[in-house]
Design a protein around this motif. Structure first.
Motif, PDB file in Angstrom:
ATOM      1  N   SER A 155       0.888  -1.175   0.052  1.00  0.00           N
ATOM      2  CA  SER A 155      -0.051  -0.003  -0.169  1.00  0.00           C
ATOM      3  C   SER A 155       0.714   1.212   0.017  1.00  0.00           C
ATOM      4  O   SER A 155       0.497   2.271  -0.081  1.00  0.00           O
ATOM      5  N   LEU A 156       2.212   1.135   0.300  1.00  0.00           N
ATOM      6  CA  LEU A 156       3.078   2.394   0.341  1.00  0.00           C
ATOM      7  C   LEU A 156       4.440   1.878  -0.208  1.00  0.00           C
ATOM      8  O   LEU A 156       4.760   0.745  -0.003  1.00  0.00           O
ATOM      9  N   VAL A 157       5.159   2.694  -0.877  1.00  0.00           N
ATOM     10  CA  VAL A 157       6.593   2.386  -1.482  1.00  0.00           C
ATOM     11  C   VAL A 157       7.540   3.727  -0.653  1.00  0.00           C
ATOM     12  O   VAL A 157       6.884   4.806  -1.028  1.00  0.00           O
ATOM     13  N   PHE A 158       8.515   3.102  -0.164  1.00  0.00           N
ATOM     14  CA  PHE A 158       9.541   4.286   0.011  1.00  0.00           C
ATOM     15  C   PHE A 158      10.692   3.823  -0.872  1.00  0.00           C
ATOM     16  O   PHE A 158      11.187   2.561  -1.181  1.00  0.00           O
ATOM     17  N   MET A 159      11.347   4.792  -1.618  1.00  0.00           N
ATOM     18  CA  MET A 159      12.420   4.584  -2.658  1.00  0.00           C
ATOM     19  C   MET A 159      13.510   5.469  -2.660  1.00  0.00           C
ATOM     20  O   MET A 159      13.223   6.957  -2.472  1.00  0.00           O
ATOM     21  N   VAL A 160      14.769   5.178  -2.812  1.00  0.00           N
ATOM     22  CA  VAL A 160      15.667   6.306  -2.913  1.00  0.00           C
ATOM     23  C   VAL A 160      15.723   6.277  -4.426  1.00  0.00           C
ATOM     24  O   VAL A 160      15.829   5.220  -5.326  1.00  0.00           O
ATOM     25  N   ALA A 161      15.540   7.495  -4.986  1.00  0.00           N
ATOM     26  CA  ALA A 161      15.606   7.976  -6.291  1.00  0.00           C
ATOM     27  C   ALA A 161      16.898   7.327  -7.125  1.00  0.00           C
ATOM     28  O   ALA A 161      17.857   7.361  -6.757  1.00  0.00           O
ATOM     29  N   SER A 162      16.345   6.600  -8.238  1.00  0.00           N
ATOM     30  CA  SER A 162      17.683   5.999  -9.106  1.00  0.00           C
ATOM     31  C   SER A 162      17.182   5.940 -10.552  1.00  0.00           C
ATOM     32  O   SER A 162      15.982   6.406 -10.818  1.00  0.00           O
ATOM     33  N   ALA A 163      17.852   5.498 -11.287  1.00  0.00           N
ATOM     34  CA  ALA A 163      17.708   5.170 -12.954  1.00  0.00           C
ATOM     35  C   ALA A 163      16.491   4.393 -13.053  1.00  0.00           C
ATOM     36  O   ALA A 163      15.711   4.385 -13.983  1.00  0.00           O
ATOM     37  N   SER A 164      16.242   3.455 -12.053  1.00  0.00           N
ATOM     38  CA  SER A 164      14.951   2.395 -12.284  1.00  0.00           C
ATOM     39  C   SER A 164      13.871   3.004 -11.459  1.00  0.00           C
ATOM     40  O   SER A 164      12.899   2.198 -11.702  1.00  0.00           O
ATOM     41  N   MET A 165      13.577   4.028 -11.067  1.00  0.00           N
ATOM     42  CA  MET A 165      12.557   4.607 -10.478  1.00  0.00           C
ATOM     43  C   MET A 165      11.313   4.502 -11.611  1.00  0.00           C
ATOM     44  O   MET A 165      10.309   4.150 -10.797  1.00  0.00           O
ATOM     45  N   GLU A 166      11.233   5.178 -12.452  1.00  0.00           N
ATOM     46  CA  GLU A 166      10.112   4.894 -13.446  1.00  0.00           C
ATOM     47  C   GLU A 166       9.516   3.638 -13.606  1.00  0.00           C
ATOM     48  O   GLU A 166       8.403   3.134 -13.774  1.00  0.00           O
ATOM     49  N   GLN A 167      10.474   2.719 -13.807  1.00  0.00           N
ATOM     50  CA  GLN A 167      10.429   1.279 -14.150  1.00  0.00           C
ATOM     51  C   GLN A 167       9.656   0.582 -12.841  1.00  0.00           C
ATOM     52  O   GLN A 167       8.628  -0.188 -12.740  1.00  0.00           O
ATOM     53  N   GLU A 168      10.214   1.116 -11.753  1.00  0.00           N
ATOM     54  CA  GLU A 168       9.727   0.555 -10.201  1.00  0.00           C
ATOM     55  C   GLU A 168       8.001   1.093 -10.140  1.00  0.00           C
ATOM     56  O   GLU A 168       7.542   0.385  -9.674  1.00  0.00           O
ATOM     57  N   LEU A 169       8.007   2.144 -10.336  1.00  0.00           N
ATOM     58  CA  LEU A 169       6.590   3.045 -10.041  1.00  0.00           C
ATOM     59  C   LEU A 169       5.563   2.385 -11.121  1.00  0.00           C
ATOM     60  O   LEU A 169       4.594   2.099 -10.750  1.00  0.00           O
ATOM     61  N   ALA A 170       5.934   2.016 -12.273  1.00  0.00           N
ATOM     62  CA  ALA A 170       5.053   1.387 -13.288  1.00  0.00           C
ATOM     63  C   ALA A 170       4.719   0.045 -12.815  1.00  0.00           C
ATOM     64  O   ALA A 170       3.558  -0.156 -12.842  1.00  0.00           O
ATOM     65  N   CYS A 171       5.470  -0.522 -12.570  1.00  0.00           N
ATOM     66  CA  CYS A 171       5.313  -2.074 -11.642  1.00  0.00           C
ATOM     67  C   CYS A 171       4.546  -1.907 -10.570  1.00  0.00           C
ATOM     68  O   CYS A 171       3.346  -2.583 -10.427  1.00  0.00           O
ATOM     69  N   LEU A 172       4.720  -0.876  -9.624  1.00  0.00           N
ATOM     70  CA  LEU A 172       4.089  -1.117  -8.293  1.00  0.00           C
ATOM     71  C   LEU A 172       2.608  -0.444  -8.266  1.00  0.00           C
ATOM     72  O   LEU A 172       1.598  -0.771  -7.757  1.00  0.00           O
ATOM     73  N   THR A 173       2.498   0.743  -9.135  1.00  0.00           N
ATOM     74  CA  THR A 173       1.327   1.260  -9.420  1.00  0.00           C
ATOM     75  C   THR A 173       0.332   0.471 -10.378  1.00  0.00           C
ATOM     76  O   THR A 173      -0.984   0.454 -10.014  1.00  0.00           O
TER      77      THR A 173
END
Length: 300
Positions: free
Chosen positions: A219-237
């Motif tokens: 229900s929540l994600v904490f992430m350290v911004a990186s080059a893979s951030m958009e790919q991670e957001l796409a998967c999790l959302t």
């Protein structure tokens, strides 16, 4: 061996057994059923004066692990069978380290030194040494405040090792998916999981649909911004369109562009803050630590 399910009826029978045969005040008992895989015994005993632990037979090292965590002086009230009847025995944890649990039963663990306070901003010296450079405890405390962790939350923490540990302590009824891309960081993460006695942390090496399919939907994600951030957001959302997001970055350009990126994935109500911490040195001058931006957002 058949595993017992601790129903309401069985739990009540054990409570009545100890109420009749001990002077322990059951009003303030914390109950924990460790037959469920994500339950944390050590943090629970550390923070509660009286804990009732329900367990199945076959746990060989539970008392050793409690002793190893500095809980050797705690008292254990138990019996020898799997039914709430017969003689109640009483020993200290330090005297039970060579025995395990040989019957499905409930036992009381008394910790007279317990401090039932939230652990927010744990000192970095308490974490395992390894490959990880931990964020300052004051900054971590602000991050956890922004995350607003609930006791039943399922949370994905990406490259936020000490955040994952503290979140796991707070979300005692939930699960933490700790994502560490670097093998040495995963090993340090696993060392910390064992060190803090956590059973609600799942360590994986990256975020994608295949890796996440056996994990709880966060229900929540904490992430350290990186080059893979958009790919991670796409998967999790995709897994949870109602995802709440907290991002940590030291890069001003990332902070400035975060709102545009998050809006692509339906994340709105975006807020950005910067945290600055300075420490007084032995030379009586202030040394400023790196000042990160913390970006938060949620689906409306």
């Amino acid at each position: 061996m058949e595993q017992q399910i601790f129903t309401n009826e069985i739990i009540l029978s054990w409570l009545q057994y100890y109420a009749k045969n001990t002077t322990v005040d059951l009003e303030h008992v914390k109950m924990i059923d460790i037959t469920k895989k994500n339950k944390n015994v050590i943090p629970t005993v550390e923070s509660h004066r009286t804990t009732m632990v329900f367990s199945n037979a076959g746990i060989e090292d539970i008392f050793y692990r409690l002793w190893n965590a500095g809980l050797g002086e705690c008292e254990v009230w138990y019996n020898e069978g799997s039914e709430p009847e017969g003689q109640i025995l009483n020993s200290k944890v330090k005297d039970m380290i060579n025995r395990g649990i040989n019957a499905s039963a409930g036992m009381l663990i008394i910790n007279s030194e317990a401090r039932n306070t939230a652990k927010i901003g744990i000192g970095n010296d308490l974490f395992q040494k390894g490959s990880i450079h931990y964020v300052g405890s004051e900054i971590r405390a602000v991050i956890l405040n922004k995350m607003g962790v609930d006791s039943q939350d399922d949370i994905c923490v990406i490259s936020g090792e000490s955040i994952a540990i503290e979140a796991a302590l707070i979300a005692e009824e939930g699960n933490i998916i700790a994502v560490e891309y670097n093998r040495e960081d995963r090993e340090t993460m696993e060392d910390n999981v064992q060190h803090f006695g956590l059973n609600n942390v799942i360590v994986i090496d990256h975020v994608d649909e295949e890796n996440m399919q056996n994990c709880p939907v966060p229900s929540l994600v904490f992430m350290v911004a990186s080059a893979s951030m958009e790919q991670e957001l796409a998967c999790l959302t995709k897994l949870n369109p109602q995802l709440r997001v907290v991002i940590y970055t030291l890069d001003f350009q990332v902070a400035a562009g975060a709102a545009e990126i998050l809006s692509k994935y339906g994340i709105q109500d975006i807020q950005t803050i910067q945290i600055s911490v300075s420490r007084l040195s032995s030379s009586h001058s202030f040394k400023q630590e790196p000042a990160p931006w913390i970006i938060t957002g949620r689906a409306l």
